[in-house]
Motif scaffolding. Structure first.
Motif, mmCIF file in Angstrom:
data_model
loop_
_atom_site.group_PDB
_atom_site.id
_atom_site.type_symbol
_atom_site.label_atom_id
_atom_site.label_comp_id
_atom_site.label_asym_id
_atom_site.label_seq_id
_atom_site.Cartn_x
_atom_site.Cartn_y
_atom_site.Cartn_z
ATOM 1 N N SER A 60 10.714 18.190 -1.222
ATOM 2 C CA SER A 60 10.854 18.413 -2.654
ATOM 3 C C SER A 60 9.501 18.817 -3.230
ATOM 4 N N ASP A 61 9.464 19.040 -4.531
ATOM 5 C CA ASP A 61 8.207 19.415 -5.182
ATOM 6 C C ASP A 61 7.408 18.176 -5.587
ATOM 7 N N LYS A 62 7.845 17.009 -5.098
ATOM 8 C CA LYS A 62 7.138 15.762 -5.391
ATOM 9 C C LYS A 62 6.826 15.023 -4.094
ATOM 10 N N LYS A 63 5.797 14.191 -4.178
ATOM 11 C CA LYS A 63 5.441 13.336 -3.045
ATOM 12 C C LYS A 63 5.204 11.928 -3.559
ATOM 13 N N ALA A 64 5.373 10.976 -2.653
ATOM 14 C CA ALA A 64 5.140 9.579 -3.037
ATOM 15 C C ALA A 64 3.642 9.330 -3.159
ATOM 16 N N TYR A 65 3.290 8.448 -4.083
ATOM 17 C CA TYR A 65 1.886 8.066 -4.247
ATOM 18 C C TYR A 65 1.811 6.582 -4.569
ATOM 19 N N VAL A 66 0.888 5.891 -3.905
ATOM 20 C CA VAL A 66 0.748 4.442 -4.084
ATOM 21 C C VAL A 66 -0.235 4.160 -5.217
ATOM 22 N N ALA A 118 5.375 9.034 7.334
ATOM 23 C CA ALA A 118 4.332 9.614 6.480
ATOM 24 C C ALA A 118 3.470 8.561 5.797
ATOM 25 N N ILE A 119 3.605 7.297 6.197
ATOM 26 C CA ILE A 119 2.834 6.236 5.537
ATOM 27 C C ILE A 119 2.045 5.454 6.572
ATOM 28 N N LYS A 120 0.800 5.183 6.244
ATOM 29 C CA LYS A 120 -0.030 4.346 7.122
ATOM 30 C C LYS A 120 -0.684 3.262 6.267
ATOM 31 N N ILE A 121 -1.156 2.218 6.929
ATOM 32 C CA ILE A 121 -1.800 1.103 6.226
ATOM 33 C C ILE A 121 -3.302 1.147 6.506
ATOM 34 N N GLU A 122 -4.076 1.120 5.423
ATOM 35 C CA GLU A 122 -5.535 1.102 5.542
ATOM 36 C C GLU A 122 -6.076 0.121 4.510
ATOM 37 N N ASN A 123 -6.935 -0.817 4.949
ATOM 38 C CA ASN A 123 -7.467 -1.847 4.061
ATOM 39 C C ASN A 123 -6.318 -2.582 3.346
ATOM 40 N N MET A 124 -5.282 -2.928 4.133
ATOM 41 C CA MET A 124 -4.101 -3.634 3.628
ATOM 42 C C MET A 124 -3.454 -2.913 2.443
ATOM 43 N N THR A 125 -3.524 -1.587 2.464
ATOM 44 C CA THR A 125 -2.938 -0.785 1.389
ATOM 45 C C THR A 125 -2.222 0.412 2.005
ATOM 46 N N ALA A 126 -1.023 0.695 1.507
ATOM 47 C CA ALA A 126 -0.265 1.843 2.003
ATOM 48 C C ALA A 126 -0.891 3.145 1.520
ATOM 49 N N ILE A 127 -0.936 4.124 2.423
ATOM 50 C CA ILE A 127 -1.459 5.455 2.089
ATOM 51 C C ILE A 127 -0.410 6.481 2.505
ATOM 52 N N ILE A 128 -0.093 7.395 1.611
ATOM 53 C CA ILE A 128 0.883 8.444 1.900
ATOM 54 C C ILE A 128 0.150 9.653 2.480
ATOM 55 N N GLY A 134 9.069 13.484 0.022
ATOM 56 C CA GLY A 134 9.522 13.102 -1.315
ATOM 57 C C GLY A 134 10.930 12.556 -1.371
ATOM 58 N N CYS A 135 11.392 11.925 -0.284
ATOM 59 C CA CYS A 135 12.763 11.393 -0.274
ATOM 60 C C CYS A 135 12.916 10.168 -1.182
ATOM 61 N N GLY A 136 11.824 9.431 -1.433
ATOM 62 C CA GLY A 136 11.854 8.307 -2.367
ATOM 63 C C GLY A 136 12.314 6.982 -1.796
ATOM 64 N N LYS A 137 12.510 6.908 -0.474
ATOM 65 C CA LYS A 137 12.959 5.639 0.121
ATOM 66 C C LYS A 137 11.918 4.541 -0.060
ATOM 67 N N CYS A 138 10.649 4.885 0.044
ATOM 68 C CA CYS A 138 9.580 3.896 -0.102
ATOM 69 C C CYS A 138 9.498 3.369 -1.528
ATOM 70 N N VAL A 139 9.871 4.206 -2.496
ATOM 71 C CA VAL A 139 9.823 3.804 -3.910
ATOM 72 C C VAL A 139 10.777 2.650 -4.164
ATOM 73 N N SER A 140 11.975 2.755 -3.592
ATOM 74 C CA SER A 140 12.995 1.737 -3.851
ATOM 75 C C SER A 140 12.759 0.443 -3.083
ATOM 76 N N ILE A 141 12.067 0.506 -1.933
ATOM 77 C CA ILE A 141 11.907 -0.707 -1.129
ATOM 78 C C ILE A 141 10.664 -1.511 -1.509
ATOM 79 N N LEU A 149 6.816 8.782 -7.415
ATOM 80 C CA LEU A 149 6.855 10.184 -7.000
ATOM 81 C C LEU A 149 6.128 11.023 -8.035
ATOM 82 N N ILE A 150 5.160 11.810 -7.578
ATOM 83 C CA ILE A 150 4.390 12.653 -8.496
ATOM 84 C C ILE A 150 4.423 14.097 -7.989
ATOM 85 N N PRO A 151 4.248 15.072 -8.863
ATOM 86 C CA PRO A 151 4.245 16.475 -8.425
ATOM 87 C C PRO A 151 3.164 16.736 -7.378
#
Length: 201
Positions: A60-66, A118-128, A134-141, A149-151
């Motif tokens: 999509s035209d959006k990607k997840a961002y933590v 598409a997600i990894k953990i660094e310094n106990m924080t998720a990074i996209i 941009g499927c949004g599964k991580c947003v809901s969980i 999700l941001i452009p």
């Protein structure tokens, strides 16, 4: 005369044993061998095996961002967390005792559910990473509700989900950072090869 009777009895016994062996041992074992080649639930001669198609996600035209910086320093008591916990478990048990109630818990619920890896953990924080579709599964969980999700053309964003600024010692509180999808272009080909090899295993 006696010898003939004995031979006749022996012949009959041999015939009975041969019949018993054929009917109760040889034939059942042959039938059992044939059945092994068939599916125990759906015989192959009745129905073909149809495998489900792998679900594909269109970019999509959006990607997840933590909304939590991996560069932060914060007095979060990580010793309370067990590696076997999920984010939801940690939020339920320790949510109120965290230094920042909006911080990423870093136990990887989003990593496990991401179909693109598409997600990894660094310094106990998720990074996209740039693999995000941009499927949004991580947003809901995410129990912290800090994934959005941001452009894809967004250049800068406030990387913090803390709405009040209270109860935190985070060094990146409401800080603005340049948007980076967590990997360098030079290494995209290696990341792609790694994901293919991992799936083949």
């Amino acid at each position: 005369m006696i010898l003939r009777i004995i031979l006749l009895i022996l012949f009959l016994l041999l015939l009975i044993m041969l019949t018993f062996f054929t009917l109760y041992i040889l034939i059942p074992s042959i039938n059992k061998q044939d059945k092994k080649n068939e599916d125990p639930l759906v015989p192959l001669h009745l129905s073909p095996v149809i495998l489900p198609e792998e679900k594909k996600y269109n970019p999509s035209d959006k990607k997840a961002y933590v909304l939590c910086s991996c560069h932060k320093e914060c007095n979060l008591n990580r010793s309370l967390f067990n590696e076997e916990y999920t984010c939801i478990m940690a939020k339920t048990v320790f949510g109120s005792s965290l230094d920042c109630k909006y911080a990423c818990l870093g136990l990887g619920d989003c990593v496990k559910i991401c179909p693109q890896e598409a997600i990894k953990i660094e310094n106990m924080t998720a990074i996209i990473t740039s693999n995000c579709c941009g499927c949004g599964k991580c947003v809901s969980i995410c129990p912290q509700k800090i994934i959005d999700l941001i452009p894809t053309d967004t250049k800068k964003a406030v990387v913090c989900g803390n709405e009040t600024g209270e109860m935190t010692s985070c060094t990146k509180l409401k800080s603005e950072e340049n948007i980076s999808w967590g990997d360098k272009k030079d290494f995209k080909i290696w990341d792609f090869c790694y994901r293919i090899i991992k799936r083949l295993k």
